[in-house]
Design a protein around this motif. Structure first.
Motif, PDB file in Angstrom:
ATOM      1  N   PRO A 135       0.524  -1.142  -0.103  1.00 55.59           N
ATOM      2  CA  PRO A 135       0.229   0.441   0.579  1.00 55.59           C
ATOM      3  C   PRO A 135       0.959   1.937  -0.220  1.00 55.59           C
ATOM      4  O   PRO A 135       1.988   1.272   0.572  1.00 55.59           O
ATOM      5  N   LEU A 136       0.444   2.200  -0.737  1.00 52.65           N
ATOM      6  CA  LEU A 136       1.044   3.500  -1.085  1.00 52.65           C
ATOM      7  C   LEU A 136       0.573   4.667  -0.111  1.00 52.65           C
ATOM      8  O   LEU A 136      -1.368   4.890  -0.488  1.00 52.65           O
ATOM      9  N   THR A 137       1.060   5.609   1.041  1.00 52.36           N
ATOM     10  CA  THR A 137       0.113   6.778   1.580  1.00 52.36           C
ATOM     11  C   THR A 137       0.158   7.751   0.352  1.00 52.36           C
ATOM     12  O   THR A 137       1.596   7.915  -0.354  1.00 52.36           O
ATOM     13  N   VAL A 138      -1.174   8.836   0.534  1.00 52.44           N
ATOM     14  CA  VAL A 138      -1.024   9.285  -0.647  1.00 52.44           C
ATOM     15  C   VAL A 138      -2.125  10.741   0.364  1.00 52.44           C
ATOM     16  O   VAL A 138      -2.958  10.886   0.623  1.00 52.44           O
ATOM     17  N   LEU A 139      -1.639  11.701  -0.275  1.00 51.26           N
ATOM     18  CA  LEU A 139      -1.555  13.057   0.560  1.00 51.26           C
ATOM     19  C   LEU A 139      -2.968  14.197  -0.405  1.00 51.26           C
ATOM     20  O   LEU A 139      -2.642  14.213  -1.599  1.00 51.26           O
ATOM     21  N   ILE A 168      -8.648   0.921  -1.983  1.00 57.67           N
ATOM     22  CA  ILE A 168      -7.486  -0.651  -1.797  1.00 57.67           C
ATOM     23  C   ILE A 168      -6.306  -0.381  -0.763  1.00 57.67           C
ATOM     24  O   ILE A 168      -5.266  -0.129  -0.454  1.00 57.67           O
ATOM     25  N   PRO A 169      -5.285  -0.545  -2.163  1.00 62.82           N
ATOM     26  CA  PRO A 169      -3.891  -0.069  -2.426  1.00 62.82           C
ATOM     27  C   PRO A 169      -3.644   0.874  -2.007  1.00 62.82           C
ATOM     28  O   PRO A 169      -2.393   1.305  -1.825  1.00 62.82           O
ATOM     29  N   LEU A 170      -4.377   2.000  -1.563  1.00 62.58           N
ATOM     30  CA  LEU A 170      -3.390   3.581  -0.726  1.00 62.58           C
ATOM     31  C   LEU A 170      -4.574   3.620   0.234  1.00 62.58           C
ATOM     32  O   LEU A 170      -5.650   2.890   1.241  1.00 62.58           O
ATOM     33  N   ILE A 171      -3.622   4.593   1.352  1.00 61.10           N
ATOM     34  CA  ILE A 171      -4.066   4.613   2.322  1.00 61.10           C
ATOM     35  C   ILE A 171      -3.925   6.322   2.868  1.00 61.10           C
ATOM     36  O   ILE A 171      -2.930   7.229   2.023  1.00 61.10           O
ATOM     37  N   PHE A 172      -4.850   6.839   2.922  1.00 62.20           N
ATOM     38  CA  PHE A 172      -5.015   8.397   3.051  1.00 62.20           C
ATOM     39  C   PHE A 172      -4.278   9.088   4.465  1.00 62.20           C
ATOM     40  O   PHE A 172      -4.017   8.508   5.095  1.00 62.20           O
TER      41      PHE A 172
END
Length: 362
Positions: A135-139, A168-172
C-alpha cells in the motif's frame, strides 16, 4: 584525468572560478535557528532537499530534529533512500507507467514513503498500479491561494480523500499545501474546514502539511498544520534576505567569480553567467549581489559571462583578475548547476561534496 576539485585546506582565493562556496558555520547556524523555531512552535519540520540535494546536509537537518525530508522527484527520493532515509514525502503528482514502476520499487524499499495527488486521475492511476502491491500513502494537495497544483475547495479535498480511503491499495495520509506568502489566515481556514468535514465522516487525517520558505517564520500562525516544509533556509539567498527571514550574514552560499574584463570604466565582466547564477530573477532587477561591491549591479548574463554595471560604485572598483563573492538571488537553482559544492570554514576548504541528486529527471 586532472583532478580539479579544490583541495582540503586550500585558501578560497586560490580556487578556480566560477565556484559555489558553502560556509560551514553559517550552514550550521541556519539549521539550528530554524529547527529551534519549529520546536518552540510545536511543529514538525520536514526540510525540502531541493535546495542542497546532498545527503550529508539532510543528515545534519534530521540530527538537529527534522522529521523526514521532502523531495520533488522520484529520482531524488531514490538517492536519499540509498543514503538511508526512510521518511520521504514526494510533493508532485506522479503519472505514467515509467514513473509508477520506479515509485512502486521505492515503496518496497522504504517504510515511510508518501506522495500527493490533486485529482481523481492521479488517484486512479496510483490505485490501478499499486493493486496487489504494498500500500502507498497519499496526501491530498490543496490550493489555498498559491495558484499552483491542488484542489480548489475544502469540499473537493474531502471528496478526493474519500476516494483515496475507498481504494484498498492506497492509504489516506492527510492534507498538504504550498501557499501564497503571508496568507496564513486563508490556509488555516481551508485546513480547519476540511478537517472538520473529514472528522464528521470519521476519516482520520494524520498529516496536515504546510509549506514554503516565504512562510517560514509564520508557521505557528497555522495551528491546524502538523508539519512545515521549507528548503532555502539551509543556505539562504538574496530573496530570503528581502523577505526578512535572514540577513546577508546568514547567507551560507556564495559564488566565487573572477573579473575577466574591464571594457569601460563603468563595466566589468565576470566569469559567472547563466550557467552559474541562473537567469532566475525572483523579482529582482539584477542577477545577484556582489559582496565586495554592493553598489554594483549584475545587469546581464550570457552563458559564461556576467555583465556588471559599476556606475554607482563610489571609490575603488574591481580590477581584472580580482575574485569576488556573489550572493545569488535563488540558491536552489544554483545547486542544480554544479556537480559539487565546496565547503569552507575561516577561509579554508573543509570538504567537497557531490550534489548527489542534481540534474535528475522524473
Amino acid at each position: 584525468m586532472i583532478d580539479l576539485r579544490p583541495k582540503i585546506g586550500a585558501p578560497l582565493q586560490s580556487l578556480s572560478t566560477p565556484l559555489p562556496l558553502i560556509d560551514e558555520t553559517r550552514l550550521e547556524a541556519n539549521i539550528t535557528r530554524v529547527q529551534s523555531y519549529m520546536d518552540a512552535s510545536g511543529i514538525a519540520f520536514r526540510p525540502h532537499i531541493k535546495t542542497h540535494k546532498i545527503p550529508s546536509i539532510a543528515n545534519a537537518q534530521v540530527e538537529a530534529g527534522a522529521k523526514g525530508i521532502n523531495c520533488q522527484k522520484i529520482t531524488e527520493a531514490e538517492v536519499f533512500a540509498d543514503a538511508g532515509f526512510e521518511d520521504l514525502l514526494i510533493t508532485f503528482n506522479i503519472l505514467g507507467l515509467e514513473k509508477l514502476e520506479r515509485l512502486a520499487a521505492l515503496n518496497e524499499r522504504i517504510s515511510g514513503l508518501k506522495v500527493v495527488a490533486d485529482s481523481a486521475a492521479t488517484v486512479q492511476g496510483l490505485s490501478a498500479y499499486f493493486t496487489g502491491r504494498r500500500p502507498l500513502t497519499v496526501l491530498v494537495e490543496c490550493d489555498t491561494g498559491g495558484g499552483r497544483c491542488g484542489v480548489q475547495t475544502p469540499a473537493e479535498a474531502v471528496e478526493l480523500a474519500q476516494m483515496i480511503v475507498g481504494m484498498i491499495p492506497l492509504i489516506f495520509g492527510g492534507l498538504l499545501t504550498y501557499p501564497k506568502a503571508n496568507t496564513e489566515s486563508d490556509v488555516e481556514t481551508f485546513f480547519a474546514e476540511t478537517l472538520a468535514a473529514l472528522k464528521a465522516l470519521g476519516i482520520a487525517c494524520p498529516i496536515v502539511s504546510n509549506g514554503g520558505s516565504p512562510s517560514l517564520f509564520s508557521a505557528h500562525l497555522v495551528p491546524s498544520a502538523t508539519e512545515h516544509r521549507a528548503g532555502t533556509y539551509v543556505y539562504n539567498d538574496r530573496s530570503m534576505v528581502r523577505a526578512g527571514h535572514c540577513t546577508l550574514d546568514d547567507c551560507a552560499m556564495h559564488i566565487l567569480a573572477t573579473v575577466v574584463s574591464r571594457p569601460t570604466a563603468d563595466r566589468a565582466i565576470l566569469d559567472a553567467g547563466s550557467k552559474t547564477l541562473t537567469s532566475d530573477l525572483l523579482g529582482f532587477s539584477d542577477f545577484g549581489l556582489i559582496v565586495e561591491y554592493p553598489q554594483a549591479s549584475i545587469t546581464g548574463l550570457s552563458e559564461e559571462h556576467g555583465t556588471v554595471d559599476l556606475s554607482k560604485v563610489d571609490g575603488k572598483r574591481p580590477a581584472i583578475g580580482e575574485k569576488v563573492r556573489i550572493v545569488p538571488n535563488h540558491t536552489c537553482v544554483v545547486s542544480n548547476l554544479f556537480d559539487s559544492m565546496t565547503f569552507h570554514r575561516n577561509g579554508l576548504v573543509t570538504r567537497v561534496e557531490n550534489v548527489a541528486a542534481r540534474g535528475l529527471v522524473w
